[in-house]
Design a protein around this motif. Structure first.
Motif, PDB file in Angstrom:
ATOM      1  N   LYS A   1       0.859  -1.178   0.000  1.00  0.00           N
ATOM      2  CA  LYS A   1       0.000   0.000   0.000  1.00  0.00           C
ATOM      3  C   LYS A   1       0.899   1.234   0.000  1.00  0.00           C
ATOM      4  N   ASP A   2       0.551   2.195  -0.845  1.00  0.00           N
ATOM      5  CA  ASP A   2       1.275   3.458  -0.859  1.00  0.00           C
ATOM      6  C   ASP A   2       0.271   4.598  -0.774  1.00  0.00           C
ATOM      7  N   GLY A   3       0.728   5.814  -0.879  1.00  0.00           N
ATOM      8  CA  GLY A   3      -0.149   6.971  -0.733  1.00  0.00           C
ATOM      9  C   GLY A   3      -1.304   7.018  -1.711  1.00  0.00           C
ATOM     10  N   GLY A   4      -1.110   6.507  -2.913  1.00  0.00           N
ATOM     11  CA  GLY A   4      -2.144   6.569  -3.932  1.00  0.00           C
ATOM     12  C   GLY A   4      -2.890   5.279  -4.153  1.00  0.00           C
ATOM     13  N   GLY A   5      -2.709   4.303  -3.316  1.00  0.00           N
ATOM     14  CA  GLY A   5      -3.361   3.003  -3.489  1.00  0.00           C
ATOM     15  C   GLY A   5      -2.382   1.890  -3.224  1.00  0.00           C
ATOM     16  N   PHE A   6      -2.053   1.125  -4.259  1.00  0.00           N
ATOM     17  CA  PHE A   6      -1.134   0.004  -4.130  1.00  0.00           C
ATOM     18  C   PHE A   6      -0.117   0.039  -5.259  1.00  0.00           C
ATOM     19  N   SER A   7       1.056  -0.512  -4.983  1.00  0.00           N
ATOM     20  CA  SER A   7       2.115  -0.625  -5.987  1.00  0.00           C
ATOM     21  C   SER A   7       2.821  -1.958  -5.833  1.00  0.00           C
ATOM     22  N   ILE A   8       3.250  -2.506  -6.957  1.00  0.00           N
ATOM     23  CA  ILE A   8       4.149  -3.652  -6.915  1.00  0.00           C
ATOM     24  C   ILE A   8       5.526  -3.056  -6.660  1.00  0.00           C
ATOM     25  N   THR A   9       6.072  -3.338  -5.484  1.00  0.00           N
ATOM     26  CA  THR A   9       7.332  -2.727  -5.080  1.00  0.00           C
ATOM     27  C   THR A   9       8.534  -3.630  -5.266  1.00  0.00           C
ATOM     28  N   ALA A  10       8.310  -4.931  -5.324  1.00  0.00           N
ATOM     29  CA  ALA A  10       9.451  -5.843  -5.423  1.00  0.00           C
ATOM     30  C   ALA A  10       9.046  -7.166  -6.048  1.00  0.00           C
ATOM     31  N   VAL A  11      10.028  -7.788  -6.660  1.00  0.00           N
ATOM     32  CA  VAL A  11       9.896  -9.161  -7.139  1.00  0.00           C
ATOM     33  C   VAL A  11      11.174  -9.881  -6.722  1.00  0.00           C
ATOM     34  N   HIS A  12      11.004 -11.041  -6.128  1.00  0.00           N
ATOM     35  CA  HIS A  12      12.168 -11.851  -5.772  1.00  0.00           C
ATOM     36  C   HIS A  12      12.120 -13.143  -6.577  1.00  0.00           C
ATOM     37  N   LEU A  13      13.230 -13.424  -7.228  1.00  0.00           N
ATOM     38  CA  LEU A  13      13.355 -14.642  -8.021  1.00  0.00           C
ATOM     39  C   LEU A  13      14.179 -15.666  -7.255  1.00  0.00           C
ATOM     40  N   ASP A  14      13.631 -16.851  -7.064  1.00  0.00           N
ATOM     41  CA  ASP A  14      14.372 -17.988  -6.519  1.00  0.00           C
ATOM     42  C   ASP A  14      14.610 -18.936  -7.677  1.00  0.00           C
ATOM     43  N   VAL A  15      15.876 -19.168  -7.979  1.00  0.00           N
ATOM     44  CA  VAL A  15      16.246 -19.924  -9.170  1.00  0.00           C
ATOM     45  C   VAL A  15      17.149 -21.092  -8.786  1.00  0.00           C
ATOM     46  N   ALA A  16      16.851 -22.252  -9.318  1.00  0.00           N
ATOM     47  CA  ALA A  16      17.718 -23.418  -9.174  1.00  0.00           C
ATOM     48  C   ALA A  16      17.966 -23.970 -10.573  1.00  0.00           C
ATOM     49  N   VAL A  17      19.219 -24.118 -10.912  1.00  0.00           N
ATOM     50  CA  VAL A  17      19.586 -24.553 -12.259  1.00  0.00           C
ATOM     51  C   VAL A  17      20.483 -25.776 -12.158  1.00  0.00           C
ATOM     52  N   LYS A  18      20.116 -26.815 -12.873  1.00  0.00           N
ATOM     53  CA  LYS A  18      20.939 -28.025 -12.886  1.00  0.00           C
ATOM     54  C   LYS A  18      21.771 -28.027 -14.160  1.00  0.00           C
ATOM     55  N   ILE A  19      23.092 -27.951 -13.945  1.00  0.00           N
ATOM     56  CA  ILE A  19      24.046 -27.995 -15.050  1.00  0.00           C
ATOM     57  C   ILE A  19      25.153 -28.956 -14.617  1.00  0.00           C
TER      58      ILE A  19
END
Length: 141
Positions: free
Chosen positions: A86-104
């Motif tokens: 929630k922000d002053g004008g309503g709502f905002s997407i403030t963050a995205v967190h990526l959890d990544v697992a790669v098999k190589i």
């Protein structure tokens, strides 16, 4: 290239309901509501769809970056967590967190780290978001 999705909303914000559809047919009149967005209602919500889009986009971008280094991953698993604040004008997407697992098998850690950083910056969904994007990337060999 253009892709299209549509939404229909009926009623007020808290008591209304809506549906989301995509031209591909993957989503067809998929239900969403105030409860699915701000509580634990059954259905989807815009933030969940952004998380899915970001996870899918990042996984493909990482595959492309690894290919540039001559690496073919066996598996890339990405989970994206979108934060809606929630922000002053309503709502905002403030963050995205990526959890990544790669098999190589026999993976090169330096090439992996460069590829994940480049994919995070270059993924088209990352580019469209104004949110802070963080990431934990794990190399499985």
């Amino acid at each position: 290239m253009k892709r299209k999705a549509s939404a229909v909303w009926q009623g007020g914000l808290q008591d209304g309901k809506g549906s989301i559809s995509t031209d591909s047919g993957v989503l067809k009149d998929t239900q969403y509501s105030f409860a699915t967005r701000f509580a634990d209602g059954i259905g989807t919500n815009p933030e969940e769809l952004i998380a899915a889009a970001h996870a899918g986009c990042f996984s493909m971008a990482l595959s492309a970056e690894l290919s540039k280094a001559g690496i073919t991953p066996e598996r890339i698993a990405t989970a994206a967590t979108v934060t809606l604040d929630k922000d002053g004008g309503g709502f905002s997407i403030t963050a995205v967190h990526l959890d990544v697992a790669v098999k190589i098998p026999g993976g090169d850690k330096a090439a992996f780290e460069k590829a994940t950083a480049d994919a995070k910056a270059g993924c088209p969904v990352s580019k469209v978001l104004k949110a802070t994007i963080t990431m934990d990337a794990k190399l499985e060999t």
